[in-house]
Design a protein around this motif. Sequence first.
Motif, mmCIF file in Angstrom:
data_model
loop_
_atom_site.group_PDB
_atom_site.id
_atom_site.type_symbol
_atom_site.label_atom_id
_atom_site.label_comp_id
_atom_site.label_asym_id
_atom_site.label_seq_id
_atom_site.Cartn_x
_atom_site.Cartn_y
_atom_site.Cartn_z
ATOM 1 N N TYR A 126 17.305 19.176 -35.152
ATOM 2 C CA TYR A 126 18.194 19.444 -33.956
ATOM 3 C C TYR A 126 17.349 18.202 -33.642
ATOM 4 O O TYR A 126 16.325 17.784 -33.273
ATOM 5 N N ASP A 149 3.525 21.159 -39.395
ATOM 6 C CA ASP A 149 4.143 22.216 -38.939
ATOM 7 C C ASP A 149 4.449 22.645 -39.281
ATOM 8 O O ASP A 149 4.852 22.870 -40.424
ATOM 9 N N GLN A 176 7.918 19.040 -31.978
ATOM 10 C CA GLN A 176 9.306 18.659 -30.485
ATOM 11 C C GLN A 176 8.587 17.140 -30.904
ATOM 12 O O GLN A 176 7.593 16.967 -30.668
ATOM 13 N N SER A 230 14.002 18.301 -32.461
ATOM 14 C CA SER A 230 13.483 19.894 -33.832
ATOM 15 C C SER A 230 12.868 19.310 -34.754
ATOM 16 O O SER A 230 13.946 19.529 -35.395
ATOM 17 N N SER A 232 8.501 23.630 -36.443
ATOM 18 C CA SER A 232 8.213 23.385 -35.263
ATOM 19 C C SER A 232 7.890 22.836 -33.968
ATOM 20 O O SER A 232 7.510 22.833 -33.616
ATOM 21 N N GLN A 271 16.246 13.468 -27.958
ATOM 22 C CA GLN A 271 14.246 14.386 -28.382
ATOM 23 C C GLN A 271 15.276 15.471 -29.457
ATOM 24 O O GLN A 271 15.299 15.801 -30.277
ATOM 25 N N ASN A 320 18.586 16.853 -29.823
ATOM 26 C CA ASN A 320 18.522 17.853 -28.318
ATOM 27 C C ASN A 320 19.567 19.021 -28.459
ATOM 28 O O ASN A 320 20.720 19.564 -27.670
ATOM 29 N N ALA A 321 18.827 19.255 -29.309
ATOM 30 C CA ALA A 321 19.307 20.723 -29.386
ATOM 31 C C ALA A 321 21.087 21.215 -30.163
ATOM 32 O O ALA A 321 21.188 21.906 -29.989
#
Length: 247
Positions: A62, A33, A86, A81, A84, A79, A64-65
Amino acid sequence: MRLGFPAPRDDFASSATTITIGRDAGCDLRLEDTGISGCHLRLSHDRRGTVLDVLSGAPRVYVNARPVRERALLTAGDQISVGSAQLLLKSDQPPPAAPLANADVRSPPGTAILRMLTGALSGQTLAIAPILNLDGPDLPAGSVWVELCDGVPCLRSRAAHAQSWLRVNGHAVTTARLHDGDQIVLGMQRFRVEAPTVAARDQAAQSFLPHEAALPEDTAGPRREVWWLLLTAAALALAIALVLAAR
């Protein structure tokens, strides 16, 4: 260690305690990605859990954002990141299904709680006493709830499409028997289960009980030794009395 991806890609599973992720062919997990470095990050599993290290020169990652520049401690359900892509950190096995029993109204409030991990209320706790309804995206009230079954928290859902947004430790579920440390994701909301086991609660309670005070006979030795000392003392006293009388 298990990582999930958006469909249709299958999960990546490895028995290694350390894996590397990046664009290079030498990485354990190769991602092509955009925005991903040759060797972007490393995941290591030890007694603390799963540790994420952003490798030198790689752009931030990242979780969890939230941005991670160097290192973060992860739990199942987080999660990741990277560029791009996930990734979803999953437990090795999905949680067991909840038993069929209804909520145990005898379980006292505070036996188990959920701690919010996202939003303005992050850090606050929600008591299961004995039922706690959870609000979800576009869900009727009471569609998702946690209840106590014999003191154990159980997650349940009435919504047929719950698996699209309800997860425990990264696994899509409609029902689950929960344990201490489990992470629930409901849409954009995240919760951590804090549910000490019954044995742990009993042990903690016992630690506050005072020790019984020792009774005098418990510190004086066996009873036959006490009587022997009394008889010896009486015999000595009688002998002394006879000697004095003879004089």
